[in-house]
Design a protein around this motif. Structure first.
Motif, PDB file in Angstrom:
ATOM      1  N   GLY A 126       0.800  -1.218   0.000  1.00  0.00           N
ATOM      2  CA  GLY A 126       0.000   0.000   0.000  1.00  0.00           C
ATOM      3  C   GLY A 126       0.831   1.266   0.000  1.00  0.00           C
ATOM      4  O   GLY A 126       1.903   1.341  -0.601  1.00  0.00           O
ATOM      5  N   GLU A 127       0.331   2.305   0.710  1.00  0.00           N
ATOM      6  CA  GLU A 127       0.995   3.608   0.710  1.00  0.00           C
ATOM      7  C   GLU A 127       2.368   3.544   1.362  1.00  0.00           C
ATOM      8  O   GLU A 127       3.296   4.243   0.944  1.00  0.00           O
ATOM      9  N   VAL A 128       2.536   2.685   2.386  1.00  0.00           N
ATOM     10  CA  VAL A 128       3.845   2.536   3.025  1.00  0.00           C
ATOM     11  C   VAL A 128       4.859   2.002   2.022  1.00  0.00           C
ATOM     12  O   VAL A 128       6.012   2.455   1.972  1.00  0.00           O
ATOM     13  N   GLN A 129       4.430   1.040   1.209  1.00  0.00           N
ATOM     14  CA  GLN A 129       5.327   0.503   0.184  1.00  0.00           C
ATOM     15  C   GLN A 129       5.703   1.583  -0.831  1.00  0.00           C
ATOM     16  O   GLN A 129       6.864   1.704  -1.230  1.00  0.00           O
ATOM     17  N   SER A 130       4.720   2.383  -1.254  1.00  0.00           N
ATOM     18  CA  SER A 130       5.000   3.463  -2.209  1.00  0.00           C
ATOM     19  C   SER A 130       6.006   4.447  -1.641  1.00  0.00           C
ATOM     20  O   SER A 130       6.925   4.899  -2.343  1.00  0.00           O
ATOM     21  N   ARG A 131       5.843   4.793  -0.350  1.00  0.00           N
ATOM     22  CA  ARG A 131       6.787   5.712   0.282  1.00  0.00           C
ATOM     23  C   ARG A 131       8.176   5.080   0.367  1.00  0.00           C
ATOM     24  O   ARG A 131       9.191   5.742   0.123  1.00  0.00           O
ATOM     25  N   ALA A 132       8.229   3.793   0.720  1.00  0.00           N
ATOM     26  CA  ALA A 132       9.521   3.113   0.831  1.00  0.00           C
ATOM     27  C   ALA A 132      10.217   3.039  -0.517  1.00  0.00           C
ATOM     28  O   ALA A 132      11.435   3.254  -0.617  1.00  0.00           O
ATOM     29  N   ILE A 133       9.458   2.741  -1.558  1.00  0.00           N
ATOM     30  CA  ILE A 133      10.042   2.692  -2.897  1.00  0.00           C
ATOM     31  C   ILE A 133      10.512   4.082  -3.315  1.00  0.00           C
ATOM     32  O   ILE A 133      11.525   4.238  -4.000  1.00  0.00           O
ATOM     33  N   GLY A 134       9.790   5.119  -2.864  1.00  0.00           N
ATOM     34  CA  GLY A 134      10.237   6.484  -3.140  1.00  0.00           C
ATOM     35  C   GLY A 134      11.586   6.779  -2.505  1.00  0.00           C
ATOM     36  O   GLY A 134      12.462   7.381  -3.124  1.00  0.00           O
ATOM     37  N   VAL A 135      11.753   6.340  -1.242  1.00  0.00           N
ATOM     38  CA  VAL A 135      13.042   6.516  -0.564  1.00  0.00           C
ATOM     39  C   VAL A 135      14.125   5.712  -1.285  1.00  0.00           C
ATOM     40  O   VAL A 135      15.233   6.209  -1.535  1.00  0.00           O
ATOM     41  N   TRP A 136      13.811   4.450  -1.594  1.00  0.00           N
ATOM     42  CA  TRP A 136      14.761   3.592  -2.314  1.00  0.00           C
ATOM     43  C   TRP A 136      15.165   4.239  -3.634  1.00  0.00           C
ATOM     44  O   TRP A 136      16.341   4.276  -4.002  1.00  0.00           O
ATOM     45  N   THR A 137      14.178   4.755  -4.347  1.00  0.00           N
ATOM     46  CA  THR A 137      14.439   5.370  -5.649  1.00  0.00           C
ATOM     47  C   THR A 137      15.326   6.603  -5.509  1.00  0.00           C
ATOM     48  O   THR A 137      16.248   6.803  -6.306  1.00  0.00           O
TER      49      THR A 137
END
Length: 458
Positions: A129-140
């Protein structure tokens, strides 16, 4: 807004550092290419092979590595990859000839293939969900910054030490990642099915044949028997590889491409990452050989992109999780296309501030809008149980895009990377970016889960 738990933070740190090593080494070499060819010889061909030897094994084996990670455990595969990458890096740094350098770079790529799918799969396995999207944003933000800050670090080492030290930059991140990995306790899935090693070989040899033909044909011509055999043979092996994926338990499940966002997202990835690879290679080399800049200054040229990525990527990932990725994935590449066209202002009377900096700023804004939503749209559309192979497929597409465009460099720039060739590369970069944006607008849809989780109003 849901915050990250301590486990989430540790997983993100491990994922970022493991991918950082691979991406950094893929780009840090760019500004070292002129120095490598000066010392070891071989001209533009040595430069192309230094980049593509790494990308061939990375691209071809990422699929196999994703399957291995799903079968044997992501943490174990990541640990093996980190150790192997460190050993291969030392071999590259000590290479006495172009042939040894190219072989060691290929070994680096093979080790790197074990890292990227495992690292992203850790995020998609632990968060949704949104936590994953935020984490992928940090990773990116951090992994893309690694790709962009690489030329700066490489330039510093080339100017003040030696190009050989460029390949030792990743020793510290590898050590830190191994330390953090030892603290990570995750329930690993049991081994499921066997790994399709034959498909991995077909993909690797097929890609190698096609790339060899593309790089060497400007020197030998398409009429050369060797060029014809490697090109046709490589293409046939790739076709056999695809046909083999129709069997049970394939290395690359074609069923993944029945998921709309996964299929269209990977098509957009192909064009966007081809453009990014072409642009990075050409800027790193031309600013030294054409504009006469030092390696460090050439590396600093892309620093505005890095800064903008760090500032904006996490926010773009968060907004994409809330509003859907389509607008970001369409607008971002189109903005980058404008940035690439701004490089047409580069002239014989070179001036970085007026001719290059505006392009870097526009490219940085567009890239920040694109990468996190693109990654999130693709991986968020696939069930967690197949996150390893889904990540591997997406990364393979991105690396193959870079691999092929660098192999075609001589054709794109007309054999010589002079000012005219630099402008030709800028036009091709802009066209590829624009196609990526159009493909995203046509194909990407907002994930159903996001729409269902919206609050009811009215």
């Amino acid at each position: 807004m849901t915050s990250f738990t301590p486990l989430h933070r540790l997983v993100i740190a491990v994922a970022v550092l493991a991918s950082f090593v691979t991406f950094l080494d893929g780009t840090v070499v760019t500004v070292a290419l002129p120095a490598i060819s000066r010392e070891l010889g071989g001209g533009i061909t040595t430069q192309q092979w230094t980049v593509d030897a790494y990308l061939i094994t990375l691209s071809a084996l990422i699929l196999l590595a994703g399957s291995v990670a799903d079968a044997y455990g992501r943490v174990l595969v990541m640990r093996i990859g980190l150790i192997a990458f460190g050993i291969a890096s030392i071999a590259v740094a000590a290479a006495p000839t172009p042939v040894v350098l190219i072989i060691a770079r290929a070994a680096q790529g093979a080790a790197g293939a074990l890292l990227v799918p495992s690292s992203l799969a850790l995020i998609t396995a632990v968060m949704r969900g949104e936590v994953q999207s935020r984490a992928i944003g940090v990773w990116t933000a951090f992994t893309t910054a690694a790709q962009l800050v690489g030329p700066l670090l490489g330039g510093l080492f080339v100017d003040f030490m030696s190009w050989r030290f460029v390949f030792l930059i990743n020793v510290l991140p590898i050590a830190v990642t191994l330390f953090l990995l030892a603290r990570l306790r995750l329930p690993e899935q049991a081994r499921t099915t066997g790994v399709d090693w034959l498909s991995g070989v077909l993909c690797a040899v097929g890609l190698g044949g096609v790339v060899y033909a593309l790089i060497e044909q400007p020197h030998q011509g398409w009429s050369s028997p060797l060029i014809l055999v490697t090109a046709i043979g490589g293409a046939v092996l790739l076709i056999v590889f695809l046909l083999r994926q129709r069997r049970p338990q394939p290395l690359m499940p074609l069923s993944l491409f029945r998921v709309r966002n996964f299929a269209w997202g990977n098509l957009a990835t192909l064009f966007v990452y081809a453009a990014l690879s072409l642009n990075g290679f050409v800027i790193g080399v031309y600013l030294q050989q054409g504009a006469g800049l030092k390696a460090t200054v050439a590396g600093l040229a892309s620093l505005p992109i890095t800064i903008l990525m760090i500032l904006l990527s996490s926010r773009a990932g968060r907004l994409s999780g809330r509003f859907g990725p389509r607008v970001f994935m369409a607008a971002g590449p189109l903005i980058m296309a404008v940035g690439a066209l701004l490089l047409l202002f580069v002239s014989e009377q070179f001036d970085y501030w007026w001719q290059v900096l505006p392009s870097m700023i526009v490219l940085g804004i567009g890239l920040s809008l694109t990468v996190a939503p693109l990654t999130s749209a693709i991986l968020g559309s696939i069930d967690e149980s197949r996150s390893g192979i889904a990540s591997a497929v997406n990364n393979a597409v991105a690396r193959v895009a870079g691999l092929l465009v660098v192999a075609m460099l001589s054709t794109i720039v007309g054999g010589t990377l002079n000012l005219g060739g630099f402008h030709d590369a800028a036009r091709v970069t802009a066209a590829l970016m624009a196609i990526g944006g159009i493909v995203s607008w046509i194909g990407i849809r907002r994930p159903v889960a996001q729409r269902e989780n919206e609050p009811v109003t009215g």
